[in-house]
Scaffold this active site. Structure first.
Site, mmCIF file in Angstrom:
data_model
loop_
_atom_site.group_PDB
_atom_site.id
_atom_site.type_symbol
_atom_site.label_atom_id
_atom_site.label_comp_id
_atom_site.label_asym_id
_atom_site.label_seq_id
_atom_site.Cartn_x
_atom_site.Cartn_y
_atom_site.Cartn_z
ATOM 1 N N ASP A 154 -1.960 -1.190 -3.635
ATOM 2 C CA ASP A 154 -2.243 -0.446 -4.861
ATOM 3 C C ASP A 154 -1.093 -0.553 -5.864
ATOM 4 O OD1 ASP A 154 -1.771 2.277 -2.637
ATOM 5 O OD2 ASP A 154 -0.239 1.407 -3.957
ATOM 6 N N ASP A 214 -3.935 3.903 2.851
ATOM 7 C CA ASP A 214 -5.383 3.702 3.069
ATOM 8 C C ASP A 214 -5.663 2.258 3.502
ATOM 9 O OD1 ASP A 214 -6.568 3.168 -0.394
ATOM 10 O OD2 ASP A 214 -4.982 2.223 0.808
ATOM 11 N N HIS A 221 -4.730 -16.826 -5.060
ATOM 12 C CA HIS A 221 -5.552 -15.995 -4.164
ATOM 13 C C HIS A 221 -6.842 -16.700 -3.759
ATOM 14 C CE1 HIS A 221 -7.149 -15.663 -8.125
ATOM 15 N NE2 HIS A 221 -8.256 -15.137 -7.644
ATOM 16 N N ASP A 222 -7.046 -17.922 -4.279
ATOM 17 C CA ASP A 222 -8.240 -18.713 -3.945
ATOM 18 C C ASP A 222 -7.923 -19.941 -3.095
ATOM 19 O OD1 ASP A 222 -9.706 -18.305 -7.269
ATOM 20 O OD2 ASP A 222 -9.903 -17.054 -5.459
ATOM 21 N N ASP A 251 0.846 -1.190 0.000
ATOM 22 C CA ASP A 251 0.000 0.000 0.000
ATOM 23 C C ASP A 251 0.884 1.243 0.000
ATOM 24 O OD1 ASP A 251 -2.019 1.587 2.603
ATOM 25 O OD2 ASP A 251 -1.869 1.997 0.438
HETATM 26 O O1 TEU Z 1 -12.196 -18.490 -9.311
HETATM 27 C C1 TEU Z 1 -12.997 -19.477 -9.811
HETATM 28 C C2 TEU Z 1 -12.995 -20.619 -8.916
HETATM 29 O O2 TEU Z 1 -12.868 -21.686 -9.314
HETATM 30 C C3 TEU Z 1 -13.041 -20.303 -7.522
HETATM 31 O O3 TEU Z 1 -14.227 -19.752 -7.234
HETATM 32 C C4 TEU Z 1 -12.856 -21.525 -6.727
HETATM 33 O O4 TEU Z 1 -13.768 -22.476 -7.006
HETATM 34 C C5 TEU Z 1 -13.023 -21.222 -5.338
HETATM 35 O O5 TEU Z 1 -12.521 -20.018 -5.045
HETATM 36 C C6 TEU Z 1 -12.282 -22.223 -4.596
HETATM 37 O O6 TEU Z 1 -12.631 -21.995 -3.328
HETATM 38 C C7 TEU Z 1 -12.096 -17.333 -10.107
HETATM 39 C C8 TEU Z 1 -11.232 -16.325 -9.373
HETATM 40 O O7 TEU Z 1 -9.955 -16.872 -9.213
HETATM 41 C C9 TEU Z 1 -11.898 -16.064 -8.047
HETATM 42 O O8 TEU Z 1 -11.104 -15.262 -7.211
HETATM 43 C C10 TEU Z 1 -13.227 -15.410 -8.308
HETATM 44 O O9 TEU Z 1 -13.895 -15.268 -7.098
HETATM 45 C C11 TEU Z 1 -14.063 -16.253 -9.250
HETATM 46 O O10 TEU Z 1 -13.343 -16.765 -10.361
HETATM 47 C C12 TEU Z 1 -15.152 -15.407 -9.858
HETATM 48 O O11 TEU Z 1 -14.577 -14.439 -10.694
#
Ligand code: TEU
Length: 615
Positions: free
Chosen positions: A53, A49, A366-367, A45
C-alpha cells in the site's frame, strides 16, 4: 571501489552541447534521470493485510534515496475491482482502499518531492473498468448518452448474438478468448482488448478525450510529475466510415480468433490524439514533467515520430521488440535468447533514435519475468554476476533506464509448483484455455511458470524474515523462498560487492558522467554470440569550459564461461598504445588486483562487464 560513487575517475566532459539529447536544444532533465517502478501490491504492506500500500511505499523511501533514483513510476492505485490488479479503473480520482487514501498519496507525493524525486502516475485510458460509472451508464441502453463512449456493435452479419463466431470481429483478447462480450440486455457486444471487465473507451468520441484530458490536468494540479501511459498506442481503432471494424488476419484455426493488432496498434488517428493530448494537458505547463507511452508493436520509425520533441506527443515510448525475442510465436512458447538478435534489435533502436527522439531502457517491469532468470544465470554461482552484468549493459545504453522493484537486488523468478499459486489474470486464463483445449496441465504450467507476469509480482524482499519484511500478514502472493538465502535489501545494503551496491554505482554514473546519458552509441562485434560491446562518445566542455571529449568502451561477457578478448576485441584490453582506464567493473575487488589490472586482463570472467574510458 566505493559503494556509492560510480568511479574514482572524473568525467572530462561535464557540459554537453545543445542537440546532444532528443532534440535541438539543451537535453531535458529526464535524459539523465533513472526511473524506479513501484508495483504497489507487492512493494511494502503497512497495515498487515498482505497487500502492499501507499504508506508502505512512503515507509521505504530511504531505499530509493539510497539507490539514487530520480523518479518513481507508480503502477495504478486508483479505485478498481482489481480484476487486472488495478489496470481496470472504476474511479480515476480516487485511491483504492486496498492501497490507502488520497491523503496517503499526497503524503507520498510530498515525501518524494522533499527528497528531490518525482512521481509519475500510471494513466490507463485505453479502457476503464466495467464498474466505472461511464460504462455503467453506457450499458444501460443503446440510447444512453454514454453509449458512444465505448465500442458497442451488433452480432456479425447474419448471426445470432451469443453464437460461436458471432462477435463483430475475430479479435482475441490479450487475456484469452474473444475481445468482444455480449450484453444480453441489449443484444449488442462491447469491445475489450483485455479482460471483459476492461471495456475499451471510444476515443473517436471527442467527449471521451476531453474527459481524459481534464482528469490528467486534475492530477498534474495535485503535484504529479507526469504519466506512464498504458497501451496508449491502442486508443485509435481502424474504424470504417460506416462504423464497421475489420477482422484480423491469420486467425487461429482452433479458436477462429486473430490478434487484430494491425487494426488498433498505432491506429490511423494516434498521432492526432497524442498531439491533441499534449496541447490540452502539457503544453505551457511550467512543471518539469515526464511522459512515456507503453506501445506494444511500435516500430523505430513510429517511435521517431512519437518522441521527436517537434511532434509534441510523448517524451519516450516503451517498445517490446527485445522482450519478444525469446518467444517462439507467443510468450507461452519461450526459447533461449539469441544474443545476436538482441544486439541487432538494440543497435537498431539506438541508431534509430540517435538524431531525434529518445529511448526508454528496460529489462523488467510488472509484465515481464525476472531478467536474471530469463537472460542471466540464476544459479548460485553466477546469479549476482549476471545481475550486475545485465544491469551494466542496460544502464550504459543511450536512453532513460527504468529499474523495476527488486531488480536492484537481483530478484529471480518464482519456483511455481502449482497453478493455485498463480494470481495473474493473463496466466490463469491462458492455463485454463490450454488445458481446455486438451493441454497437459503440468506441461502447460511448466511453460507458464517461465513467462508468467507473476514472476515480477512476488513481494519485494526486504529481509530474511518469514514474509521477507513485506507484510506482517498473509501475503496476497507467495514470497520467493530465496529471500532466506541473501536475496534481500537488508543482506545487500552494506555489502560493497552486492547487486544493490552495483546498481547504486550505475545510477551515480549516469548522474556524474554526461557521456553516459548523452554520448553517441556505436555497437562493436555485432557478430559475436557471447560478447556484447559498444562505445559511447561525447564531445562537449570540460569543468574549465574548454572543449573536451569522453569516450567509453563497454564490454560484457553475456555467458557462464570465460571469454578471451585478445583476438576478438584487442582495443578493449589496456596495454602498450591502448590507454584504457576502468571506470566501473562488475567483479568487485575479489580479483585482488586494482583497476589497472582489471583493465589489462584480456580474459572476461563469466558475466563480467567493464566500463572503460579511452585515453
Ligand atoms: O500491458 C499491455 C501489454 O502489452 C501486456 O498485456 C503485455 O502484452 C503482456 O502483459 C505481456 O505478457 C499493459 C499493462 O502493463 C498490463 O499490466 C495490463 O494488464 C494491460 O496493459 C492492460 O491494462
Amino acid at each position: 571501489m566505493s559503494t556509492t560513487t560510480a568511479s574514482p575517475l572524473r568525467p572530462r566532459v561535464t557540459t554537453a552541447p545543445d542537440g546532444a539529447g532528443p532534440g535541438p536544444g539543451p537535453a531535458p532533465w529526464w535524459a539523465s534521470a533513472v526511473v524506479y517502478q513501484v508495483y504497489p501490491r507487492s512493494f511494502a504492506d503497512s497495515d498487515g493485510d498482505g497487500v502492499g500500500d501507499l504508506r508502505g511505499i512512503t515507509s521505504r523511501l530511504d531505499h530509493l534515496v539510497d539507490l539514487g533514483v530520480d523518479v518513481v513510476w507508480l503502477s495504478p492505485v486508483y479505485a478498481s475491482p482489481q480484476d487486472d490488479n488495478g489496470y481496470d479503473i472504476s474511479d480515476y480520482r480516487a485511491v483504492d482502499p486496498t492501497f490507502g487514501t488520497l491523503e496517503d498519496l499526497e503524503e507520498l507525493t510530498d515525501a518524494l518531492h522533499a527528497r528531490g524525486m518525482k512521481l509519475v502516475m500510471d494513466l490507463v485510458v485505453n479502457h476503464t473498468s466495467d464498474e466505472h460509472p461511464w460504462f455503467v451508464e453506457s450499458r444501460t441502453s443503446p440510447s444512453s448518452a454514454k453509449r458512444d463512449w465505448y465500442w458497442w456493435r451488433g452480432p456479425r452479419e447474419g448471426m445470432e448474438g451469443g453464437a460461436p463466431g458471432a462477435e463483430p470481429t475475430n479479435w482475441r483478447s490479450a487475456f484469452s478468448g474473444p475481445a468482444w462480450s455480449l450484453d444480453e440486455a441489449s443484444g449488442e457486444y462491447y469491445l475489450h482488448l483485455f479482460s471483459r471487465k476492461q471495456p475499451d473507451l471510444n476515443w473517436e468520441n471527442p467527449d471521451v478525450r476531453a474527459a481524459v484530458h481534464e482528469m490528467m490536468r486534475w492530477w498534474l494540479d495535485r503535484g504529479v510529475d507526469g504519466f506512464r501511459m498504458d497501451v496508449i498506442n491502442m486508443v485509435s481503432k481502424d474504424v470504417a466510415a460506416d462504423g464497421s471494424l475489420p477482422d484480423g488476419r491469420d486467425a487461429d484455426p482452433r479458436t477462429g480468433l486473430a490478434g487484430g493488432g494491425e487494426h488498433y496498434l498505432c491506429g490511423p488517428r494516434i498521432h492526432e490524439y497524442l498531439a491533441e493530448m499534449h496541447a490540452e494537458v502539457f503544453a505551457g505547463r511550467p512543471e518539469a514533467l515526464l511522459t512515456v507511452g507503453e506501445m506494444p508493436g511500435v516500430t523505430v520509425a513510429d517511435a521517431q515520430r512519437f518522441t521527436d520533441p517537434a511532434s509534441a506527443e510523448v517524451d519516450m515510448v516503451f517498445q517490446f521488440e527485445h522482450v519478444d525475442l525469446d518467444h517462439d510465436g507467443s510468450k507461452w512458447h519461450p526459447v533461449p535468447l539469441d544474443l545476436l538478435a538482441l544486439k541487432a534489435s538494440s543497435g537498431r533502436w539506438q541508431a534509430g533514435l540517435a538524431e531525434r527522439g529518445w529511448n526508454s531502457l528496460y529489462w523488467n517491469n510488472h509484465d515481464q519475468p525476472r531478467i536474471v532468470s530469463r537472460w542471466g544465470d540464476d544459479s548460485p554461482e553466477h546469479r549476482a554476476a549476471s545481475a550486475r552484468c545485465l544491469g551494466t549493459l542496460l544502464h550504459l545504453h543511450r536512453g532513460t533506464p527504468y529499474v523495476y522493484q527488486g531488480e536492484e537486488i537481483g530478484m529471480a523468478n518464482f519456483p511455481w509448483a502449482s497453478a493455485e499459486q498463480l494470481r495473474d489474470i493473463e496466466s490463469v486464463n491462458h492455463l485454463a484455455e490450454e488445458v481446455g483445449h486438451g493441454g497437459d496441465p503440468a506441461e502447460v504450467l511448466s511453460r507458464v511458470a517461465v513467462s508468467s507476469r507473476d514472476n515480477a509480482r512476488t513481494p519485494v524482499q526486504w529481509d530474511a524474515s518469514p514474509s521477507a519484511g513485506f507484510t506482517t500478514g498473509e501475503p496476497w502472493i507467495a514470497v520467493n523462498p530465496d529471500h532466506a538465502r541473501g536475496w534481500t535489501v537488508a543482506d545487500q545494503a552494506d555489502d560493497p560487492t552486492s547487486v544493490l551496491a552495483h546498481y547504486r554505482r550505475l545510477v551515480a554514473l549516469r548522474h556524474d558522467w554526461p557521456v553516459v546519458a548523452l554520448g553517441d552509441f556505436t555497437m562493436l562485434v555485432p557478430e559475436h554470440e557471447q560478447v556484447y560491446a559498444f562505445t559511447r562518445r561525447l564531445e562537449g566542455e570540460g569543468p574549465d569550459g574548454a572543449p573536451a571529449a569522453d569516450e567509453l568502451l563497454v564490454v560484457a561477457n553475456v555467458g557462464s564461461s570465460p571469454v578471451d578478448l585478445t583476438d576478438l576485441l584487442p582495443e578493449a584490453v589496456a596495454g602498450p598504445g591502448r590507454d584504457l582506464e576502468l571506470v566501473l567493473g562488475t567483479v568487485p575487488g575479489d580479483g585482488g588486483g586494482d583497476d589497472a589490472d582489471v583493465a589489462a586482463d584480456p580474459v572476461l570472467a563469466p558475466w563480467e562487464a567493464r566500463v572503460l574510458r579511452r585515453g
